[in-house]
Scaffold this motif. Structure first.
Motif, short mmCIF file in Angstrom:
data_model
loop_
_atom_site.label_atom_id
_atom_site.label_comp_id
_atom_site.label_asym_id
_atom_site.label_seq_id
_atom_site.Cartn_x
_atom_site.Cartn_y
_atom_site.Cartn_z
N LEU A 114 73.79 77.30 1.42
CA LEU A 114 74.27 76.40 2.47
C LEU A 114 73.35 75.20 2.65
CD1 LEU A 114 75.45 79.01 5.13
CD2 LEU A 114 76.88 77.58 3.64
N ALA A 115 72.12 75.31 2.22
CA ALA A 115 71.22 74.16 2.24
C ALA A 115 71.80 73.02 1.41
CB ALA A 115 69.85 74.55 1.71
N HIS A 116 72.61 73.38 0.41
CA HIS A 116 73.26 72.39 -0.46
C HIS A 116 74.77 72.30 -0.14
CE1 HIS A 116 69.64 71.97 -2.93
NE2 HIS A 116 69.49 73.26 -2.75
N ARG A 117 75.14 72.77 1.05
CA ARG A 117 76.54 72.73 1.54
C ARG A 117 77.50 73.42 0.58
NH1 ARG A 117 73.94 68.42 0.33
NH2 ARG A 117 75.79 67.23 -0.21
N ASN A 118 77.07 74.49 -0.01
CA ASN A 118 77.86 75.22 -1.00
C ASN A 118 78.69 76.29 -0.31
OD1 ASN A 118 78.68 77.01 -3.15
ND2 ASN A 118 77.15 76.03 -4.44
N ASP A 119 80.01 76.28 -0.55
CA ASP A 119 80.90 77.26 0.06
C ASP A 119 80.50 78.70 -0.25
OD1 ASP A 119 82.58 75.60 1.43
OD2 ASP A 119 84.12 75.50 -0.14
N PHE A 128 74.12 80.49 12.38
CA PHE A 128 75.10 80.28 11.31
C PHE A 128 76.35 79.58 11.85
CE2 PHE A 128 72.92 83.58 8.69
CZ PHE A 128 72.87 82.87 7.50
N ALA A 129 76.77 79.94 13.06
CA ALA A 129 77.94 79.29 13.65
C ALA A 129 77.66 77.81 13.93
CB ALA A 129 78.34 80.02 14.94
N LEU A 130 76.46 77.50 14.42
CA LEU A 130 76.09 76.11 14.66
C LEU A 130 76.06 75.33 13.35
CD1 LEU A 130 73.17 76.54 17.24
CD2 LEU A 130 75.53 75.85 17.71
N ILE A 131 75.51 75.94 12.32
CA ILE A 131 75.44 75.31 11.00
C ILE A 131 76.85 75.05 10.46
CG2 ILE A 131 74.77 75.73 8.59
CD1 ILE A 131 72.37 77.37 9.94
N ALA A 132 77.76 75.98 10.71
CA ALA A 132 79.14 75.81 10.27
C ALA A 132 79.76 74.56 10.88
CB ALA A 132 79.97 77.05 10.64
N CYS A 133 79.30 74.20 12.08
CA CYS A 133 79.82 73.01 12.75
C CYS A 133 79.04 71.75 12.38
CB CYS A 133 79.77 73.22 14.27
SG CYS A 133 80.84 74.56 14.85
N PHE A 184 65.32 70.77 6.03
CA PHE A 184 64.80 69.61 5.33
C PHE A 184 65.88 68.97 4.46
CE2 PHE A 184 62.82 67.78 1.51
CZ PHE A 184 61.99 66.83 2.08
N MET A 185 66.66 69.79 3.76
CA MET A 185 67.68 69.28 2.86
C MET A 185 68.82 68.58 3.60
SD MET A 185 66.68 69.82 -0.19
CE MET A 185 68.20 69.41 -1.05
N TRP A 186 69.06 68.97 4.84
CA TRP A 186 70.16 68.36 5.61
C TRP A 186 69.74 67.04 6.28
CZ3 TRP A 186 74.45 71.33 8.51
CH2 TRP A 186 75.07 72.23 7.62
N ARG A 187 68.51 66.61 6.09
CA ARG A 187 68.02 65.43 6.80
C ARG A 187 68.77 64.16 6.42
NH1 ARG A 187 65.30 65.86 2.27
NH2 ARG A 187 64.31 64.07 1.27
N THR A 188 69.31 64.11 5.21
CA THR A 188 69.96 62.88 4.72
C THR A 188 71.47 62.88 4.95
OG1 THR A 188 70.18 63.86 2.50
CG2 THR A 188 68.20 62.56 2.94
#
Length: 227
Positions: free
Chosen positions: A38-43, A155-160, A205-209
């Motif tokens: 999920l750090a790389h937004r992978n399903d 995980f729910a927050l990340i999903a949003c 860190f990966m989601w910063r951009t």
């Protein structure tokens, strides 16, 4: 082999307690895999998290105590929610989604707090209804269950698309590690939760951009959310 099992899980092989610790360790390991993906937004990260619930809480509930399903099923639904929520974003390569960051608003904070309270209560189960949870010496149980609930809600927050969810997960995982360390933990379980802290910080860190949702809307570009 028996010595290795005892070293990893601090329990004798073939015992119910040993199997449950092993299953919880496997479940946590799959959650670490989910965070890395999920750090790389992978399903596939959501499938890993769903499998984590199957490998741990669901198997334990079916094998040892079906009442535990009242906690296992909501935990599973969080993974399903994440898979559905990510499906609203368009693909950016194979399995990767164009996730937009959302702000951590008051409604999200309230929903997260309620989710943690509900999950903790469901996890306590009979300990709560019989009053055992309020007796002396149960502080470690409360901290453990609260931090596990916070990780699931994260995980729910990340999903949003809420990046702060990763920091919340890292903090809760760090508290869980400290709780385990102070109570003669199983080495495998402790190690996996250390990796959880690292994976959550890496994902943050990966989601910063990632672009912000409000910025993307204001730009009037191609929407990243479909449906």
């Amino acid at each position: 082999m028996e010595e290795l099992f005892y070293t990893l899980f601090s329990q004798l092989p073939g015992t119910d307690s040993g199997m449950q610790v092993a299953l919880f360790s496997l479940s946590a390991l799959l959650s670490v895999v989910a965070c890395a993906l999920l750090a790389h937004r992978n399903d596939l990260g959501w499938w890993a998290q769903i499998l984590a619930v199957f490998a741990g809480p669901l198997v334990i509930a079916m094998q040892y105590d079906t009442l535990f399903l009242v906690y296992a099923i909501p935990s599973l639904l969080i993974g399903v929610f994440g898979l559905w929520r990510f499906s609203r974003y368009k693909f950016q390569g194979k399995f990767t989604r164009q996730v937009l960051r959302a702000p951590l608003g008051l409604s999200a904070i309230i929903a997260a707090a309620l989710g943690v309270a509900v999950l903790t209560a469901l996890h306590l189960g009979e300990m709560l209804t019989t009053g055992f949870a309020f007796t002396a010496g149960t502080g470690t149980i409360w901290v453990s269950y609260l931090t596990e609930a916070v990780v699931l809600v994260s995980f729910a927050l990340i999903a949003c698309g809420i990046r702060a969810g990763w920091l919340l997960m890292a903090l809760a995982s760090a508290v869980y590690v400290a709780t385990l360390f102070a109570n003669n933990p199983a080495f495998a379980l402790l190690l996996v939760w250390v990796f959880m802290v690292i994976a959550a910080l890496y994902a943050w860190f990966m989601w910063r951009t990632l672009p912000r949702r409000d910025s993307a809307d204001h730009a009037g570009g191609t929407p990243a959310v479909s449906g």
